[in-house]
Motif scaffolding. Sequence first.
Motif, short mmCIF file in Angstrom:
data_model
loop_
_atom_site.label_atom_id
_atom_site.label_comp_id
_atom_site.label_asym_id
_atom_site.label_seq_id
_atom_site.Cartn_x
_atom_site.Cartn_y
_atom_site.Cartn_z
N TYR A 206 16.76 42.42 -53.02
CA TYR A 206 16.99 43.84 -53.32
C TYR A 206 18.38 44.26 -52.84
O TYR A 206 18.71 44.07 -51.67
N ASN B 299 15.45 39.24 -49.65
CA ASN B 299 14.37 39.43 -50.61
C ASN B 299 14.87 39.79 -52.01
O ASN B 299 14.08 40.06 -52.90
N CYS C 127 17.45 50.22 -49.59
CA CYS C 127 17.36 49.64 -50.93
C CYS C 127 17.87 50.65 -51.95
O CYS C 127 17.49 51.83 -51.92
N ARG D 136 14.73 43.56 -59.74
CA ARG D 136 14.95 44.10 -58.39
C ARG D 136 16.27 44.84 -58.24
O ARG D 136 16.39 45.71 -57.39
#
Length: 193
Positions: free
Chosen positions: A64, A62, A80, A106
């Motif tokens: 991150y 995604n 994260c 991100r």
Amino acid sequence: MDTSDRPTHTPIYGFNAEKASIKKSASMIERLMARLNKKGPLHSTEPDKGFCWISSHRKVGNGYPQIMGPRADGTNALQCTHRVMWEHINGPIPKGLVVMHTCDNRACCNPAHLELGTQADNVHDMMTKGRSRYAKPLSFAELALIQKLRSAGDTIARIAKQSGRSLNTVRNAIRQTPASYQSDLFGPPPLTA
């Protein structure tokens, strides 16, 4: 009593240090800080918040970046990096809330660019800034206004803030011509003389 078996914790630093109850291990915070580029891009909509702190840790599917370290329950897991930074500075993330990036980057871990909100807040932010494939497309009038502001010398960041769109949406709009842009949902393109 032998104290050598007890885990050691790094003190929490920052403006909310007294509120922080989760103490991340020294090695995890040190590893995170060692791999931050504090001269990343300028905040996309609020340049006064400074530069993004870009993490060079491995990114998951995604986008991150994540770092391995202890969670609140004592187990080790990938986490994260922006959430680790938030917890290091502010303490635990309340149940039902997420850590949002105000800079829309991100990989950013700058605490000034992070804020708490619900998942609904995060989705609303994404939609209004045009970062979703389902976001409202730019009208021809918005496109023309963005291009006019840019040609008048306004910065991309200022245009993004005024229009409520992301930096990337504004950059893409500046590169587009009305004829090559998506069809307008709000009427025909403006007439040009």
